[in-house]
Design a protein around this motif. Structure first.
Motif: not given
Length: 159
Positions: A123-151
């Protein structure tokens, strides 16, 4: 830094009086970084975790934060989160460790799951917005993915 963030050089392990057993790679120069960049941990996130250099761009910060979860480095997560964030509580260190212990960040073959950066907008030289998908393995070896948007906000010498 997550805005949720500024690069704070404080020793949170000591400040919160918690013993932390890290899960760092034994051979940092030969092990692929947990963030999924395709680089070794030595050439990727290690220096950020060791306070040898602040991430130079917001994507590097997000990658370093993800790998900090994988390597059980809660003090890095705390250091790179704004003190104004609602997460800042006395029990946050324990909550982070519980989360880190509840997930695996690699496949059954030991390959890093990593994160996928979907968007990075300044948004300027000091601020950015990022959206990403993070993957990990949870209980029962189940793939867990989530999307996050952060400043993220650049402060002093880094994000």
């Amino acid at each position: 830094m997550m805005e949720t963030g500024f690069f704070l050089r404080i020793k949170m392990d000591e400040e919160m009086d918690v013993k932390v057993d890290k899960r760092l790679p034994e051979k940092a120069d030969k092990t692929m970084c947990a963030c999924g960049s395709g680089r070794t941990y030595y050439r990727c996130c290690r220096d950020h975790h060791n306070c040898a250099g602040a991430p130079e761009d917001p994507v590097d910060l997000i990658r370093a934060r993800y790998s900090a979860f994988a390597y059980r480095l809660p003090s890095f997560i705390i250091r790179t989160t704004s003190r104004k964030s609602k997460e800042w509580t006395k029990k946050w260190m324990k909550e982070l460790l519980d989360f880190m212990d509840s997930y695996k960040f690699e496949t059954s073959k030991g390959d890093p799951l990593g994160i996928e950066i979907q968007e990075c907008i300044f948004s300027d030289k000091q601020n950015a917005y990022i959206q990403f998908q993070a993957d990990m393995v949870g209980e029962g070896d189940r793939l867990v993915s989530f999307v996050e948007r952060c400043k993220l906000r650049r402060e002093d010498d880094g994000w």
